[in-house]
Design a protein around this motif. Structure first.
Motif, short mmCIF file in Angstrom:
data_model
loop_
_atom_site.label_atom_id
_atom_site.label_comp_id
_atom_site.label_asym_id
_atom_site.label_seq_id
_atom_site.Cartn_x
_atom_site.Cartn_y
_atom_site.Cartn_z
N GLY A 147 -51.42 21.62 -67.20
CA GLY A 147 -52.80 21.55 -67.65
C GLY A 147 -53.11 20.46 -68.65
N VAL A 148 -52.14 19.66 -69.06
CA VAL A 148 -52.40 18.59 -70.02
C VAL A 148 -53.33 17.57 -69.36
CG1 VAL A 148 -51.36 16.74 -71.39
CG2 VAL A 148 -50.21 18.96 -71.21
N PRO A 149 -54.45 17.21 -70.01
CA PRO A 149 -55.47 16.43 -69.31
C PRO A 149 -55.21 14.94 -69.18
CG PRO A 149 -56.21 16.96 -71.53
CD PRO A 149 -54.91 17.68 -71.33
N SER A 150 -54.31 14.39 -70.01
CA SER A 150 -54.08 12.95 -69.92
C SER A 150 -52.62 12.62 -70.18
CB SER A 150 -54.96 12.20 -70.94
OG SER A 150 -54.45 12.36 -72.26
N LEU A 151 -52.19 11.50 -69.62
CA LEU A 151 -50.84 11.03 -69.85
C LEU A 151 -50.65 10.68 -71.32
CD1 LEU A 151 -48.06 10.15 -68.86
CD2 LEU A 151 -49.07 7.95 -68.20
N ALA A 152 -51.70 10.17 -71.97
CA ALA A 152 -51.61 9.86 -73.40
C ALA A 152 -51.27 11.11 -74.20
CB ALA A 152 -52.92 9.24 -73.88
N ASP A 153 -51.91 12.24 -73.86
CA ASP A 153 -51.60 13.51 -74.53
C ASP A 153 -50.15 13.91 -74.25
OD1 ASP A 153 -54.06 14.18 -75.78
OD2 ASP A 153 -54.88 14.78 -73.85
N PHE A 198 -53.66 13.98 -64.65
CA PHE A 198 -53.94 13.12 -65.79
C PHE A 198 -55.16 12.25 -65.54
CE2 PHE A 198 -49.06 13.07 -66.46
CZ PHE A 198 -49.13 14.20 -67.25
N ALA A 199 -55.90 11.95 -66.61
CA ALA A 199 -57.03 11.04 -66.50
C ALA A 199 -56.59 9.67 -66.00
CB ALA A 199 -57.72 10.90 -67.86
N GLU A 200 -55.36 9.27 -66.35
CA GLU A 200 -54.84 7.96 -65.95
C GLU A 200 -54.39 7.92 -64.49
OE1 GLU A 200 -53.86 8.65 -70.33
OE2 GLU A 200 -53.87 9.79 -68.46
N ARG A 201 -54.21 9.11 -63.89
CA ARG A 201 -53.80 9.24 -62.48
C ARG A 201 -52.50 8.52 -62.18
NH1 ARG A 201 -57.00 13.17 -60.30
NH2 ARG A 201 -56.76 12.30 -58.22
N ARG A 202 -51.57 8.57 -63.10
CA ARG A 202 -50.28 7.93 -62.84
C ARG A 202 -49.17 8.65 -63.60
NH1 ARG A 202 -48.21 4.90 -67.01
NH2 ARG A 202 -49.63 4.27 -68.69
N MET A 203 -47.93 8.34 -63.20
CA MET A 203 -46.73 8.85 -63.85
C MET A 203 -46.47 8.06 -65.14
SD MET A 203 -44.76 10.99 -61.75
CE MET A 203 -43.06 10.49 -61.97
N LEU A 256 -56.68 28.42 -54.27
CA LEU A 256 -56.96 29.16 -53.05
C LEU A 256 -58.47 29.33 -52.84
CD1 LEU A 256 -55.17 30.50 -50.88
CD2 LEU A 256 -55.58 32.68 -52.04
N VAL A 257 -59.19 29.55 -53.93
CA VAL A 257 -60.63 29.79 -53.84
C VAL A 257 -61.40 28.48 -53.63
CG1 VAL A 257 -62.64 30.51 -55.21
CG2 VAL A 257 -60.59 31.95 -55.14
N SER A 258 -61.02 27.44 -54.38
CA SER A 258 -61.75 26.17 -54.31
C SER A 258 -61.28 25.27 -53.19
CB SER A 258 -61.62 25.42 -55.64
OG SER A 258 -60.31 24.90 -55.80
N GLY A 259 -60.02 25.44 -52.78
CA GLY A 259 -59.46 24.54 -51.77
C GLY A 259 -59.12 23.18 -52.31
N ARG A 260 -58.94 23.06 -53.64
CA ARG A 260 -58.68 21.77 -54.28
C ARG A 260 -57.31 21.75 -54.96
NH1 ARG A 260 -63.01 18.37 -54.77
NH2 ARG A 260 -65.00 19.24 -54.09
N THR A 261 -56.74 20.56 -55.05
CA THR A 261 -55.52 20.38 -55.82
C THR A 261 -55.85 20.38 -57.31
OG1 THR A 261 -55.69 17.97 -55.90
CG2 THR A 261 -54.59 18.92 -53.96
N VAL A 262 -54.83 20.41 -58.15
CA VAL A 262 -55.08 20.32 -59.59
C VAL A 262 -55.65 18.96 -59.95
CG1 VAL A 262 -53.34 22.03 -60.21
CG2 VAL A 262 -52.70 19.62 -60.08
N GLY A 263 -55.46 17.96 -59.10
CA GLY A 263 -56.05 16.65 -59.31
C GLY A 263 -57.46 16.54 -58.78
N GLY A 264 -57.98 17.61 -58.14
CA GLY A 264 -59.36 17.63 -57.68
C GLY A 264 -59.58 17.23 -56.24
N MET A 265 -58.52 16.90 -55.49
CA MET A 265 -58.69 16.50 -54.10
C MET A 265 -59.06 17.71 -53.25
SD MET A 265 -56.01 14.75 -51.40
CE MET A 265 -55.36 16.30 -50.78
N ALA A 266 -60.14 17.61 -52.47
CA ALA A 266 -60.55 18.68 -51.57
C ALA A 266 -59.61 18.72 -50.38
CB ALA A 266 -61.99 18.48 -51.12
N MET A 267 -58.96 19.87 -50.17
CA MET A 267 -58.01 20.02 -49.07
C MET A 267 -58.59 20.80 -47.91
SD MET A 267 -54.49 20.93 -51.12
CE MET A 267 -53.68 21.20 -49.55
N TYR A 268 -59.29 21.91 -48.21
CA TYR A 268 -59.60 22.88 -47.17
C TYR A 268 -61.10 22.94 -46.88
CZ TYR A 268 -55.01 24.36 -48.80
OH TYR A 268 -53.69 24.38 -49.19
N ASP A 269 -61.44 23.11 -45.61
CA ASP A 269 -62.80 23.43 -45.22
C ASP A 269 -63.10 24.87 -45.59
OD1 ASP A 269 -63.11 20.88 -44.17
OD2 ASP A 269 -62.50 21.49 -42.13
#
Length: 623
Positions: free
Chosen positions: A87-93, A122-127, A453-466
């Motif tokens: 749940g940490v929101p950013s790589l900087a954190d 992460f907000a930076e979207r990277r490792m 399961l309810v939203s159909g989204r990854t923790v990164g926000g990508m929509a997976m499921y119809d």
């Protein structure tokens, strides 16, 4: 003669997961079981002078959550050693947390970040880079596990584990090297994670008394999130009975706050049948108590049948001899009426495993024996029907919430739309139980899993499921409670708020059934009850909490980052968004309402509940 309750909970919104009585506003509890469920008038008939009565102040209450696949026993031994990035929101954190913990960690201990995160959160979207890790912790060994695919070690960790230019790559793994042949600090699973786990195992362990403390802290963290039961799936480097002594001790001392059904995981390639022959002589399925009981074999039955998913790598094929080895073990287990579970990611592997099960069933009928696949991300409808025909189930975890982006890159977004096909499993009538597979890949937070399961989204926000693959909230809750009880053969005993069932429940910080989807991830329990006793309480219910257990050792990451990341203290009532101009708030008492004008941008302290509500001029927090 009236049987009086030890505990009555009133003024709640109880979602019971009982079709005959789906909603109630009061419950009575006696001897660890629900005595009555219904209206306040119905329940108060069971009160006497000794009954403790608690007003839930309108909070939503649900049956205690039950993780159908959790590595609780192993995770508990190490929980106090690990810095969590869930749940940490950013790589900087994350890097700031890493640096702070490195400064607090004494030699020869390591800083370990072991799963439960993805760069897409992460907000930076990277490792993190190896340079960043070395800069954050130049002297303290650091080990960071990323899913099943890689681990990052700083220079200090490379030195203590002894990886040099002359260290050969182990089978199934790669030590990444620079142009001069020196290890960079990146370990890569190709195709299995053994190099990652064997390297992690080189780190110092906690002494026995601190392993006890660590396990209790982990259970408390799970209680904080509303978890009251788990099915422990065993795991690598978790030997039976040696590595079960801590959980045995806590059970004997009545200090378990999570009910555990445990499966036994073989540890010796090519000697798996010998392990199970030994264990079937030692244990019977169901042996134990309602708090700690044996649940059968798996999730590993034979090492050749493992198809660990790493979506950065091509799908592995099981070796040719898998069927012979698997048949010997499954035949032995069915003969001894041992339930079993088997890790399986890909449909191709599941097809071959089902061939074995069907062959054994012809000779020794399964005949109601509870067996199931774990994971089953790409199982087809044809194989779902085969599972059903053999009376099996499927335990589903939210690993795709952390790896969906990788899966989509390799197999395409269309393929992700039913990965795993939970809706199709339910339509076929196959038992389904939900869980996390924590702690080395996905987060142990059940609300992250419910959000996925309810939203159909990854923790990164990508929509997976119809929409047709997403699960409504009532069904999702059922799968996390009543559904999971099947997987430990405890259906009808727990999983519902129903008279006669085990009195396990969670009172929620927000209403799961009406809160916006994104807020599902932030739900916690403000009061968790196990066996009719309050094991965790926060906010206005804090006076009901059992005494806190100091964290050992005092340099543990848990003392500063207590589990799943939170930017604010626990909520006694919904808090996010309260601090704004002209907003009417409800104080933690849940009864008195006050209107406050707080200037936009005001710096309201939130270091503790009293400070927060006091800053708003709300006096109803006092007791």
């Amino acid at each position: 003669m009236t049987s009086f309750a030890s505990l009555i909970l009133l003024n709640g919104k109880f979602h019971t997961v009982d079709r005959e009585k789906p909603l109630a506003n009061a419950v009575a509890i006696k001897d660890g079981k629900f005595l009555a469920v219904g209206t306040e008038n119905e329940v108060m008939q069971f009160a006497d002078a000794q009954t403790q009565v608690v007003d839930l102040q309108g909070h939503t209450a649900i049956p205690g959550l039950n993780d159908s696949h959790l590595h609780l026993i192993r995770g508990g031994l190490n929980y106090n050693l690990e810095l969590r990035w869930e749940g940490v929101p950013s790589l900087a954190d994350a890097l700031r947390m890493l640096k702070e913990q490195a400064l607090r960690t004494p030699s020869p201990q390591w800083v370990r970040v072991v799963g439960g995160w993805t760069e897409f959160q992460f907000a930076e979207r990277r490792m993190p880079t190896l340079d960043e890790i070395n800069q954050a912790a130049p002297d303290t060994p650091v080990f960071i596990l990323h899913l099943y695919d890689r681990a990052l070690l700083n220079r200090a960790a490379l030195k203590v584990v002894g990886y040099t230019k002359d260290t050969p790559n182990p089978p199934g793994g790669e030590i990444q090297r620079d142009s001069n042949g020196n290890p960079t600090g990146m370990l890569i699973a190709k195709p299995n994670a053994m190099i990652l786990y064997s390297t992690l195992a080189k780190g110092p362990k906690l002494p026995l008394e601190q392993q006890v403390n660590s396990t209790r802290q982990f259970m408390r963290e799970l209680n904080r999130l509303g978890l009251t039961s788990a099915i422990d799936a065993g795991g690598g480097f978790q030997n039976y009975p040696e590595d079960y002594q801590i959980i045995d001790e806590l059970h004997q001392k009545n200090q378990l706050t999570v009910r555990i059904a445990y499966n036994l995981f073989t540890q010796r390639p090519q000697h798996e049948l010998e392990d199970f022959e030994l264990w079937t002589d030692m244990l019977k399925p169901g042996q134990g108590t309602d708090f700690y009981r044996h649940n059968g074999a798996g999730e590993m039955l034979v090492f050749s049948a493992a198809d660990f998913e790493d979506f950065l790598q091509p799908r592995p094929d099981l070796p040719p001899g898998t069927e012979v080895e698997l048949e010997r073990v499954v035949r032995h287990l069915v003969e001894h009426r041992w339930p079993f579970r088997l890790h399986a990611t890909y449909d191709e592997s599941i097809s071959r495993m089902l061939d074995v099960f069907e062959k054994v069933n012809q000779d020794i009928p399964f005949n109601g024996l509870h067996w199931f696949f774990d994971h089953a991300e790409t199982i087809t409808e044809r194989n779902i029907e085969r599972v059903k025909a053999l009376g099996g189930g499927i335990a589903v975890q939210h690993r795709m919430a952390f790896q969906g982006e990788y899966f989509a890159d390799r197999y395409g977004i269309e393929a992700t739309k039913h990965t795993p096909p939970v809706a199709k499993m339910l339509s076929a009538g196959v038992p389904v139980g939900l869980g996390t597979d924590a702690t080395r890949v996905a987060s142990y937070n059940p609300w992250t899993a419910l959000y996925w399961l309810v939203s159909g989204r990854t923790v990164g926000g990508m929509a997976m499921y119809d929409d047709d693959a997403r699960i409504d909230r009532e069904t999702a809750l059922m799968l996390w409670t009543q559904g999971s009880s099947w997987f430990s053969s405890e259906q009808g005993k727990k999983g519902q708020i129903k008279a006669g069932q085990l009195a396990d429940l969670a009172v929620l910080s927000e209403d799961f059934f009406s809160v916006q989807e994104e807020r599902i991830k932030g739900i916690e329990s403000v009061m968790t009850v196990v066996d009719g006793k309050v094991v965790y309480a926060a906010g206005s219910f804090s006076p009901l909490a059992p005494p806190a257990i100091p964290v050992l050792p005092d340099w543990s990451p848990v003392t500063t980052v207590p589990g799943h990341y939170r930017s604010a203290p626990p909520q006694g009532a919904a808090r996010v968004g309260l601090v704004r101009q002209g907003h009417q708030c409800v104080g933690p008492c849940g009864v008195h309402k006050h209107s406050h004008d707080i200037a936009r941008g005001s710096d309201v302290p939130v270091s503790d509940d009293n400070a927060f509500w006091g800053a708003l001029g709300c006096s109803c927090f006092s007791f």
